[in-house]
Every structure is written in C-alpha cells, then in structure tokens.
Design a protein around this motif. Structure first.
Motif, PDB file in Angstrom:
ATOM      1  N   ALA A 163       0.855  -1.185   0.000  1.00 57.79           N
ATOM      2  CA  ALA A 163       0.000   0.000   0.000  1.00 57.79           C
ATOM      3  C   ALA A 163       0.888   1.231   0.000  1.00 57.79           C
ATOM      4  N   GLU A 164       0.620   2.137  -0.925  1.00 53.36           N
ATOM      5  CA  GLU A 164       1.438   3.346  -1.053  1.00 53.36           C
ATOM      6  C   GLU A 164       0.822   4.480  -0.237  1.00 53.36           C
ATOM      7  N   PRO A 165       1.597   5.069   0.694  1.00 54.27           N
ATOM      8  CA  PRO A 165       1.060   6.188   1.465  1.00 54.27           C
ATOM      9  C   PRO A 165       1.078   7.478   0.652  1.00 54.27           C
ATOM     10  N   VAL A 166       0.102   8.340   0.902  1.00 51.57           N
ATOM     11  CA  VAL A 166       0.188   9.699   0.373  1.00 51.57           C
ATOM     12  C   VAL A 166       1.409  10.339   1.013  1.00 51.57           C
ATOM     13  N   VAL A 176       3.719 -13.490  -3.724  1.00 55.73           N
ATOM     14  CA  VAL A 176       2.735 -13.734  -4.784  1.00 55.73           C
ATOM     15  C   VAL A 176       3.289 -14.789  -5.740  1.00 55.73           C
ATOM     16  N   ALA A 177       2.526 -15.847  -5.905  1.00 54.75           N
ATOM     17  CA  ALA A 177       2.971 -16.961  -6.743  1.00 54.75           C
ATOM     18  C   ALA A 177       3.142 -16.523  -8.202  1.00 54.75           C
ATOM     19  N   GLY A 178       4.137 -17.104  -8.887  1.00 52.71           N
ATOM     20  CA  GLY A 178       4.451 -16.707 -10.255  1.00 52.71           C
ATOM     21  C   GLY A 178       3.269 -16.732 -11.195  1.00 52.71           C
ATOM     22  N   GLU A 179       2.465 -17.792 -11.105  1.00 53.93           N
ATOM     23  CA  GLU A 179       1.333 -17.917 -12.023  1.00 53.93           C
ATOM     24  C   GLU A 179       0.192 -16.960 -11.696  1.00 53.93           C
ATOM     25  N   ARG A 180       0.260 -16.292 -10.522  1.00 52.87           N
ATOM     26  CA  ARG A 180      -0.790 -15.350 -10.136  1.00 52.87           C
ATOM     27  C   ARG A 180      -0.330 -13.896 -10.233  1.00 52.87           C
ATOM     28  N   CYS A 181       0.869 -13.654 -10.722  1.00 56.39           N
ATOM     29  CA  CYS A 181       1.386 -12.281 -10.780  1.00 56.39           C
ATOM     30  C   CYS A 181       0.492 -11.369 -11.611  1.00 56.39           C
ATOM     31  N   GLY A 182       0.044 -11.851 -12.754  1.00 51.02           N
ATOM     32  CA  GLY A 182      -0.819 -11.033 -13.605  1.00 51.02           C
ATOM     33  C   GLY A 182      -2.106 -10.658 -12.897  1.00 51.02           C
ATOM     34  N   ASP A 183      -2.709 -11.609 -12.190  1.00 45.90           N
ATOM     35  CA  ASP A 183      -3.939 -11.337 -11.454  1.00 45.90           C
ATOM     36  C   ASP A 183      -3.684 -10.340 -10.321  1.00 45.90           C
ATOM     37  N   ALA A 184      -2.550 -10.493  -9.647  1.00 48.57           N
ATOM     38  CA  ALA A 184      -2.231  -9.606  -8.528  1.00 48.57           C
ATOM     39  C   ALA A 184      -2.013  -8.175  -9.019  1.00 48.57           C
ATOM     40  N   ILE A 185      -1.333  -8.014 -10.144  1.00 49.81           N
ATOM     41  CA  ILE A 185      -1.088  -6.676 -10.690  1.00 49.81           C
ATOM     42  C   ILE A 185      -2.404  -6.050 -11.156  1.00 49.81           C
ATOM     43  N   ALA A 186      -3.274  -6.861 -11.751  1.00 53.31           N
ATOM     44  CA  ALA A 186      -4.580  -6.348 -12.167  1.00 53.31           C
ATOM     45  C   ALA A 186      -5.385  -5.890 -10.955  1.00 53.31           C
ATOM     46  N   TYR A 187      -5.302  -6.646  -9.864  1.00 50.83           N
ATOM     47  CA  TYR A 187      -5.973  -6.265  -8.618  1.00 50.83           C
ATOM     48  C   TYR A 187      -5.440  -4.918  -8.117  1.00 50.83           C
ATOM     49  N   ALA A 188      -4.107  -4.760  -8.134  1.00 46.07           N
ATOM     50  CA  ALA A 188      -3.500  -3.520  -7.656  1.00 46.07           C
ATOM     51  C   ALA A 188      -3.925  -2.334  -8.523  1.00 46.07           C
ATOM     52  N   ARG A 189      -3.924  -2.525  -9.815  1.00 49.90           N
ATOM     53  CA  ARG A 189      -4.303  -1.437 -10.730  1.00 49.90           C
ATOM     54  C   ARG A 189      -5.772  -1.057 -10.571  1.00 49.90           C
ATOM     55  N   PHE A 213      -7.492  -1.041  -7.796  1.00 54.70           N
ATOM     56  CA  PHE A 213      -7.829  -0.499  -6.477  1.00 54.70           C
ATOM     57  C   PHE A 213      -8.191   0.980  -6.624  1.00 54.70           C
ATOM     58  N   ASP A 214      -9.360   1.379  -6.136  1.00 53.06           N
ATOM     59  CA  ASP A 214      -9.833   2.746  -6.411  1.00 53.06           C
ATOM     60  C   ASP A 214     -10.485   3.425  -5.211  1.00 53.06           C
ATOM     61  N   ARG A 215      -9.974   3.217  -4.041  1.00 47.64           N
ATOM     62  CA  ARG A 215     -10.528   3.910  -2.879  1.00 47.64           C
ATOM     63  C   ARG A 215      -9.402   4.405  -1.981  1.00 47.64           C
TER      64      ARG A 215
END
Length: 241
Positions: A154-157, A197-210, A212-214
């Motif tokens: 999580a990136e802080p302001v 984060v498991a190698g085969e789930r990296c794409g899903d994890a990055i999509a989740y991060a991108r 995030f909108d709150r």
C-alpha cells in the motif's frame, strides 16, 4: 517483514545452582512427603522457569540475526490494511502477512550484521521520533515491487513525518550498515500487503492492484525494534496522540 522486514537481539540468560544440593551415592536424604500446596508451588515454579528460558535465551553463535526499526499500527483502523492482506493472500500459495503475527507497519531500517546491536538501533529510533506524535497516514493506491516472488504494498500519500524519521535514523547510524533498499535515496515508504505472490498469479495480482480505487486512513501509533525470524518485539513505545 514488510517488504519482508527483519530483526534481532541479544539477551542474557542466567542460571543458578546450589553446590550444597549435590549428594554422593553414599548419602541418603529423607524429605517429608510434599503436600498439595507444595505441589502447586513447584508446578508454578516449573512453568516460570520455562518462560524465563524462552525469554532470556541467547541465540546460538552463527545464527543469522537481523534487526528492524518500525512504526506500526496497534489499533482497530489497522484492520483496513489487514483486510487487504487477506485479499492479496489469495494470490499467494500461503498468506504471508498473517503468518508474521505482527501488525501493519512501515520499516525505516534493517540491520543484518553485528555492527549495529539492539540498543544502538533502539536509541536511534527513539531519537528519531522525539517530539513526534502518532501518524495518520492516508493510502490511495496499491503498488508492487517486481521480482520473484512479486511483492504488493500500500502506497502512502506523501507524508513528511515518515521522511523525517527515516532521515533521522540514517543520520544516527551509518547507512552502510543498513540493507541497501532502506538507505537514503533508495528507501520507498511502503506498507506491505503480501511478500510471496505466486508466479502464475502475478498477472492477477497486478490487475488487482491497478483496479484499487478507494482511499482510507490508518493511524500508526507505536514505534518498535524487532528481531526476526520469527518476528519478536524487543522494545516498543507508544507515541503521544
């Protein structure tokens, strides 16, 4: 520990024995049978000795030891971060952050070698937060560190207090003793959400991060010095509100 933060310490262990208590095979000592209260007392003494042995044990020579100095969130709003732990944990073979048994945090420095001991690190932490109050940190984005495994955080302001504390720690202890990623110019304030984060789930994890909108806020109220692995709090202080 976050981004896999680590730490370590040294304590004294002590033991005592009464030489007069030893007997030779030729000696016979008769004792009255213990009553119920004596049994209870002896049982509690046994439990206490076991606790002391754990709390005062000295690590074996050659054991890898690390120290980390952090500010953590010891309060209910920290649940915002911990819920994200669980969501990110779905991308890991085994959820990494819950396994630490430690609250959400920012790490200012990690020291692996013997040049920086627990007292030196803790004194630097206390000096760095002198006059500081609890930090109310806002988060709006989830980001990641590339690598294997992938790490989400999580990136802080932008918060001047975090930068100020890190600068004070770096001024107090030569950054050459610190892990490279925590040195001035390289340190990125981050609150880790998952370190495996498991190698085969990296794409899903990055999509989740991108996606995030709150935004949300968490109060970081306690500074500490910890050793790991496993994470063990060696010293801590709650900041004034």
């Amino acid at each position: 520990m976050s981004v896999a933060h680590r730490a370590s310490a040294c304590r004294t262990s002590f033991c005592s024995r009464d030489e007069s208590s030893f007997v030779t095979p030729q000696q016979t000592i008769k004792h009255p049978p213990p009553n119920r209260w004596e049994n209870l007392i002896f049982a509690r003494i046994h439990v206490l000795r076991g606790w002391l042995a754990r709390e005062t044990a000295v690590p074996h020579f050659g054991e890898p030891m690390s120290l980390a100095i952090n500010i953590r969130a010891d309060n209910d709003p920290a649940g915002e971060i911990e819920r994200l732990w669980d969501q990110v944990g779905a991308f890991e073979a085994k959820p990494s952050m819950r396994a630490l048994g430690y609250r959400p945090h920012f790490t200012f420095a990690i020291y692996d070698g013997p040049a920086v001991d627990q007292q030196v690190a803790w004194n630097a932490m206390l000096a760095a937060v002198a006059g500081e109050t609890q930090l109310r940190i806002e988060f709006r984005r989830i980001r990641w560190f590339e690598g294997s495994p992938l790490v989400l955080w999580a990136e802080p302001v932008v918060d001047r207090a975090l930068a100020r504390i890190h600068s004070a720690v770096s001024a107090a202890i030569d950054p050459a003793h610190c892990r490279p990623h925590y040195r001035p110019g390289a340190w990125i304030p981050h609150c880790t959400l998952g370190t495996a984060v498991a190698g085969e789930r990296c794409g899903d994890a990055i999509a989740y991060a991108r996606g995030f909108d709150r935004s949300f806020e968490v109060t970081f109220d306690t500074v500490d010095c910890v050793s790991f692995p496993p994470v063990r709090i060696l010293a801590e202080r709650r900041l004034p509100s």
